[in-house]
Enzyme design. Structure first.
Site, PDB file in Angstrom:
ATOM      1  N   GLY A 166       9.981  -2.567 -39.724  1.00 16.58           N
ATOM      2  CA  GLY A 166      11.001  -1.887 -38.922  1.00 16.58           C
ATOM      3  C   GLY A 166      11.150  -2.568 -37.578  1.00 16.58           C
TER       4      GLY A 166
ATOM      5  CE  LYS B 163       4.945  10.041 -30.067  1.00  9.39           C
ATOM      6  NZ  LYS B 163       4.861   8.615 -29.723  1.00  9.39           N
TER       7      LYS B 163
HETATM    8  P1  NAD Z   1      10.388   2.008 -37.329  1.00 12.05           P
HETATM    9  O1  NAD Z   1      10.712   3.380 -37.838  1.00 12.05           O
HETATM   10  O2  NAD Z   1      11.488   1.169 -36.781  1.00 12.05           O
HETATM   11  O3  NAD Z   1       9.679   1.141 -38.472  1.00 12.05           O
HETATM   12  C1  NAD Z   1       8.727   1.651 -39.338  1.00 12.05           C
HETATM   13  C2  NAD Z   1       9.084   1.115 -40.721  1.00 12.05           C
HETATM   14  O4  NAD Z   1       8.009   1.402 -41.610  1.00 12.05           O
HETATM   15  C3  NAD Z   1      10.334   1.740 -41.306  1.00 12.05           C
HETATM   16  O5  NAD Z   1      11.257   0.703 -41.599  1.00 12.05           O
HETATM   17  C4  NAD Z   1       9.832   2.451 -42.575  1.00 12.05           C
HETATM   18  O6  NAD Z   1      10.748   2.378 -43.634  1.00 12.05           O
HETATM   19  C5  NAD Z   1       8.568   1.677 -42.888  1.00 12.05           C
HETATM   20  N1  NAD Z   1       7.570   2.425 -43.649  1.00 12.05           N
HETATM   21  C6  NAD Z   1       7.195   3.735 -43.520  1.00 12.05           C
HETATM   22  N2  NAD Z   1       6.186   4.011 -44.363  1.00 12.05           N
HETATM   23  C7  NAD Z   1       5.911   2.857 -45.035  1.00 12.05           C
HETATM   24  C8  NAD Z   1       4.978   2.501 -46.024  1.00 12.05           C
HETATM   25  N3  NAD Z   1       4.106   3.393 -46.513  1.00 12.05           N
HETATM   26  N4  NAD Z   1       4.979   1.249 -46.496  1.00 12.05           N
HETATM   27  C9  NAD Z   1       5.857   0.321 -46.018  1.00 12.05           C
HETATM   28  N5  NAD Z   1       6.772   0.605 -45.065  1.00 12.05           N
HETATM   29  C10 NAD Z   1       6.791   1.848 -44.573  1.00 12.05           C
HETATM   30  O7  NAD Z   1       9.210   2.227 -36.265  1.00 12.05           O
HETATM   31  P2  NAD Z   1       8.703   1.175 -35.183  1.00 12.05           P
HETATM   32  O8  NAD Z   1       9.341   1.485 -33.887  1.00 12.05           O
HETATM   33  O9  NAD Z   1       8.734  -0.187 -35.751  1.00 12.05           O
HETATM   34  O10 NAD Z   1       7.173   1.655 -35.032  1.00 12.05           O
HETATM   35  C11 NAD Z   1       6.223   1.371 -36.045  1.00 12.05           C
HETATM   36  C12 NAD Z   1       4.901   2.020 -35.679  1.00 12.05           C
HETATM   37  O11 NAD Z   1       4.448   1.510 -34.418  1.00 12.05           O
HETATM   38  C13 NAD Z   1       4.948   3.540 -35.513  1.00 12.05           C
HETATM   39  O12 NAD Z   1       3.716   4.094 -35.901  1.00 12.05           O
HETATM   40  C14 NAD Z   1       5.131   3.730 -34.024  1.00 12.05           C
HETATM   41  O13 NAD Z   1       4.657   4.991 -33.573  1.00 12.05           O
HETATM   42  C15 NAD Z   1       4.269   2.596 -33.507  1.00 12.05           C
HETATM   43  N6  NAD Z   1       4.634   2.130 -32.174  1.00 12.05           N
HETATM   44  C16 NAD Z   1       5.888   1.670 -31.950  1.00 12.05           C
HETATM   45  C17 NAD Z   1       6.237   1.210 -30.699  1.00 12.05           C
HETATM   46  C18 NAD Z   1       7.604   0.638 -30.412  1.00 12.05           C
HETATM   47  O14 NAD Z   1       7.758  -0.041 -29.400  1.00 12.05           O
HETATM   48  N7  NAD Z   1       8.587   0.863 -31.258  1.00 12.05           N
HETATM   49  C19 NAD Z   1       5.301   1.268 -29.652  1.00 12.05           C
HETATM   50  C20 NAD Z   1       4.001   1.719 -29.924  1.00 12.05           C
HETATM   51  C21 NAD Z   1       3.682   2.147 -31.194  1.00 12.05           C
END
Ligand code: NAD
Length: 357
Positions: A181, A82
């Site tokens: 998101g 990471k």
């Molecule tokens: P992203 O940044 O696109 O979406 C996250 C969203 O959460 C953002 O829109 C943000 O505004 C919102 N947010 C943050 N804090 C918040 C809160 N307290 N209440 C409500 N909304 C809140 O990220 P993503 O790619 O959708 O990933 C989301 C999570 O999943 C992360 O923890 C990431 O590490 C994990 N993850 C993502 C992937 C992937 O394929 N993108 C894979 C494995 C794990």
């Protein structure tokens, strides 16, 4: 960090931790390489505002180790890495990501990076100017990774509902998603398509508006934990389940994409004691890793259906075994992943750098 970084590395079985600083762009951060015993280390780049360097380092190491555990249970011949970059208004981000590309290139192919919170297609394209060891967006890459994650979460959720009630019966279900998101929005679409009553919270007004247009009921972002529902899906940031938030929960199941939503490992036991079914995050959120790794290692796109099926079956297996042993699913899954990791480390593959894509 308790007893210093070297002790933390030894405790967690890390291979290398790099401290990053680029004079030109002003960026600072860390890269934690957890394991390369059976293949390259794969993992995302997170850009975030941390309260301290120590908090950033701890997050970096926890997330890297979780990636290795994801690989072990996801059947992926790779390990975890990471990178976290400290968000700051004065950083020249284009130059910063180019610098990171040079760092990754200098590692000779043992590390390949992908997206995470704060790092999307634009940033990956900046990294790609300096190295091939990066997930490429568009037609030259593995396809939409967040869709693979959402599919895995959906199928893992289904396995959890079947485990408790014998059937998913989607139209009777109420699911609350925290964070609409990249993953949360696709998951919402999938759930609404299955007939679920979907609600959610989102801090970004534009993303909240887009989700509402889909048919997601928007909740006040302080209310999601207390909302009575079948499933609470954390899809924002980690560390949200702790001593103060757990007693407020009114969900029967927790199943989402957020990495490390438990503030500490022991909180899985607290949930178990309260009768809340916690689906281990590193099992259910492995879709992007599986898709990205498959593309890097075999140069083919893995269909979303295969990924979802595999994750659903793994979740089912973990839940059944945990129930039979009277353990929390998280404890059982960590134990199983660590056992597989020991097996890999006892019989490592010769280190072969990733071929350029
Ligand atoms: P992203 O940044 O696109 O979406 C996250 C969203 O959460 C953002 O829109 C943000 O505004 C919102 N947010 C943050 N804090 C918040 C809160 N307290 N209440 C409500 N909304 C809140 O990220 P993503 O790619 O959708 O990933 C989301 C999570 O999943 C992360 O923890 C990431 O590490 C994990 N993850 C993502 C992937 C992937 O394929 N993108 C894979 C494995 C794990």
């Amino acid at each position: 960090m308790e007893n210093g970084i070297l002790a933390a590395m030894a405790r967690g079985g890390f291979e290398r931790v790099l401290a990053l600083h680029d004079r030109r762009s002003g960026v600072r951060g860390y890269m934690a390489i957890h394991d390369t015993s059976v293949g390259p280390a794969l993992g995302g780049v997170r850009r975030w505002v941390y309260r301290s360097d120590e908090e950033a380092l701890r997050d970096c190491m926890r997330l890297a180790r979780a990636m290795t555990l994801k690989c072990c249970l996801g059947g992926v011949d790779a390990g975890g890495v990471k990178t976290v970059l400290l968000d700051h208004p004065e950083v020249d981000w284009e130059a910063a990501y180019e610098y990171l590309g040079r760092v990754i290139e200098g590692l000779g192919g043992v590390v390949s990076c992908g997206p995470d919170v704060g790092t999307g297609e634009r940033e990956l394209a900046w990294i790609a100017r300096e190295t091939h060891h990066v997930t490429r967006p568009g037609a030259r890459g593995p396809g939409r990774l967040s869709a693979a994650t959402a599919e895995g979460v959906f199928r893992g959720m289904q396995a959890a509902l079947e485990h408790l009630d014998g059937e998913a019966d989607w139209p009777r279900r109420h699911v609350v998603i925290q964070g609409l998101g990249a993953v949360g929005r696709v998951l919402a679409e999938r759930l609404l398509g299955a007939g679920v009553r979907g609600a959610g919270t989102e801090l970004d007004p534009e993303r909240a508006g887009a989700a509402e247009e889909l048919g997601v009921e928007l909740l006040d972002p302080t209310r999601e934990l207390g909302e009575e529902c079948d499933v609470f899906a954390p899809c924002a940031l980690g560390g949200i389940l702790h001593d103060l938030s757990i007693p407020r929960l009114r969900a029967r199941i927790i199943a989402g994409s957020a990495n490390n939503p438990l503030a500490r490992g022991g909180h899985a036991d607290a949930l178990h004691e309260r009768g809340v079914l916690y689906v281990p995050d590193f099992v259910i959120s492995a879709g992007a890793l599986m898709r990205g790794a498959h593309f890097h290692l075999e140069r083919r796109r893995k269909p979303l259906g295969h990924i979802g099926e595999r994750i659903g079956a793994t979740v089912q297996g973990v839940l059944e075994r945990a129930a039979a042993e009277g353990s929390s699913p998280q404890r059982l899954a960590v134990h199983e992943a660590e056992r597989l990791l020991e097996e890999r480390r006892a019989d490592p593959l010769p280190a072969e750098p990733l071929a350029p894509s």
